[in-house]
Design a protein around this motif. Sequence first.
Motif, mmCIF file in Angstrom:
data_model
loop_
_atom_site.group_PDB
_atom_site.id
_atom_site.type_symbol
_atom_site.label_atom_id
_atom_site.label_comp_id
_atom_site.label_asym_id
_atom_site.label_seq_id
_atom_site.Cartn_x
_atom_site.Cartn_y
_atom_site.Cartn_z
ATOM 1 N N ARG A 167 0.836 -1.192 0.000
ATOM 2 C CA ARG A 167 0.000 0.000 0.000
ATOM 3 C C ARG A 167 0.870 1.240 0.000
ATOM 4 N N GLN B 185 -2.722 5.520 0.789
ATOM 5 C CA GLN B 185 -3.680 4.440 1.066
ATOM 6 C C GLN B 185 -3.690 4.078 2.545
ATOM 7 N N ARG C 67 -6.786 4.371 5.014
ATOM 8 C CA ARG C 67 -7.261 3.213 5.769
ATOM 9 C C ARG C 67 -7.377 3.545 7.266
ATOM 10 N N GLY D 59 -10.327 5.680 7.684
ATOM 11 C CA GLY D 59 -11.519 4.845 7.521
ATOM 12 C C GLY D 59 -11.796 4.004 8.754
ATOM 13 N N VAL E 104 -19.568 -0.998 4.841
ATOM 14 C CA VAL E 104 -18.710 -0.520 3.750
ATOM 15 C C VAL E 104 -17.336 -1.168 3.864
ATOM 16 N N ARG E 105 -16.804 -1.186 5.113
ATOM 17 C CA ARG E 105 -15.467 -1.740 5.333
ATOM 18 C C ARG E 105 -15.453 -3.241 5.025
ATOM 19 N N LYS F 73 -17.320 -4.822 2.923
ATOM 20 C CA LYS F 73 -17.341 -4.988 1.469
ATOM 21 C C LYS F 73 -15.959 -4.699 0.881
ATOM 22 N N HIS F 74 -15.332 -3.647 1.408
ATOM 23 C CA HIS F 74 -14.004 -3.244 0.950
ATOM 24 C C HIS F 74 -12.978 -4.343 1.243
ATOM 25 N N ASP F 75 -13.048 -4.907 2.475
ATOM 26 C CA ASP F 75 -12.108 -5.974 2.867
ATOM 27 C C ASP F 75 -12.291 -7.210 1.989
ATOM 28 N N GLY G 297 -13.243 -7.154 -1.048
ATOM 29 C CA GLY G 297 -12.604 -6.786 -2.317
ATOM 30 C C GLY G 297 -11.092 -6.985 -2.244
ATOM 31 N N ILE G 298 -10.509 -6.551 -1.144
ATOM 32 C CA ILE G 298 -9.053 -6.695 -0.970
ATOM 33 C C ILE G 298 -8.673 -8.175 -0.918
#
Lengths: 160, 371
Positions: B5, B9, B13, B16, B350-351, B353-355, B357-358
């Motif tokens: 990262r 980023q 994070r 976030g 949201v987090r 969903k983001h995690d 994705g990661i």
Amino acid sequence: MKIHFGKTFTVRLVAIVLVILFGVMLFFIGKQHTILLDNKAITVAGKEIPALKLVEVQIDKFPSMEFVPRDRDKVDVTMQKHSVTITYTDASWEEISITRKFQVPLMDEMVIISIPTLVANPDAPQSLWLEKYVVPAYAVQAVPADEVIVTDELAGLISQ
Amino acid sequence: MKLQRTNIQKVKRFLGNNTVPILFLVICAFGIPLSGYSANYLVSEVVVRIARNSFLIVSLLIPILAGMGLNFGMTLGAMAGQIGLIFISDWGIVGIPGMLLAMIISTPISIALGIWCGKILNMAKGREMVTSYIIGFFMNGIYQLVVLYGMGAIIPIRSAALVLPRGYGIRNTVNLIGIRKSLDSLLMVRVLGVPIPLVTLVVIALLCIFILWFKKTKLGQDMRAVGQDMEVARAAGIKVEHTRIVSIVISTVFAGYGMIIYLQNIGTLNTYNSHMQIGMFSVAALLVGGATVSKANIRNVFLGVILFHLMFIVSPMAGKNLIGQAQLGEYFRVFVSYGVITISLVLYEVRKKHDRGIAGQILAAEQEAGA
């Protein structure tokens, strides 16, 4: 359902009994009693006992209080066993101190000690100078109208 | 394999992950000068509120460990604590013995309610928070029935100071003068003029140590496993349903004790409303501390109490100084409590969903490296 009287059951049962006993002990040591101290002339068995002119009274280790005739004061205590120490000067100017131990009945919230009676009969049983006190009817406040109980904070929105 | 990262980023994070605490720091940074309160006063108030609220908030940690989210059902424990307090007020038991007796009375009620709540939550897996929230409302109805119609009529209550003039039901407010500050004032020390209720803080510290110890026990590890993946935990031989019920029972019992500690500090019991407010405020405070639905620790508890209650303290005066009305602060309190819960829940999703994705990116990178 079958109950197995195994080791776990016994340990749990003993733990529950101990907690209940601890609760009962807390009830005894935490129960609050109000002791009223009264220095008023009183008639006992047809004989009038006059109030003391000036007397100092101490309950347990609480600060001592001075009383003149017709005085009344109170002490809030917990537990049942207490002591009262009365110090006064007699007719020949000799200082006399009386200490008596007494036990407040568990469920009595308020008791009254008659100081003149105790001084006149220091060795008498406590029932003679300590009795349960019931607040007289004239001292009880009139019953007010019922309170409005608000159980729903949004109730106001519906009624308006 | 780890994704590399950039610094931007990383900062993003961090922001976030800590949006809510940062938001509250900003609010407090604006509010404190506007309120005009001295540092000494603010520190005193915060210490009082740490002593008052921390126990209740710590009680929320164990269900989170077990993957059951924020236990809005803690209001059940709060009701049990209040019932204990009503009884000791009627019996005239004062001081520390009174508090302990109220805790003893509340314990079986909390356990029974916790088992019942846990069983229902087992039927509603994945929707524990909303279910426990509604259980709180339902139980509130039962509580009101018992307290408003049962006490004095069926359950003997002798004290005229407690019973409504009609002869049954408990009054709107119960004076807890007998136990008021009995724990707080047991050993009060002053540090730079700030009164510190040492015994209360020691009790809270003991609970924190218990939580840390509990996490390392077999049951604690089981709860962690259940929280991470129920199916894997079941395959490993863990009694998932039982573990979840135990976590709710522990939380409910601690909530009952926490409510007693809270009310001994306040000195007055608001019979029909205290327990409903406390669930919302405790959850909000924990979220303000940076906790999420799936992760919370003791640091979040104390950071949350400090930030959330600092906002509570300064907002009425800040509102008054800003627009001449303290009412703004009162509005702000309620608005922020609900708002922070909403923000936290949205951010959590949201987090997540983001995690996810990661995790997908990492998997793709691994597959590429393998090919």
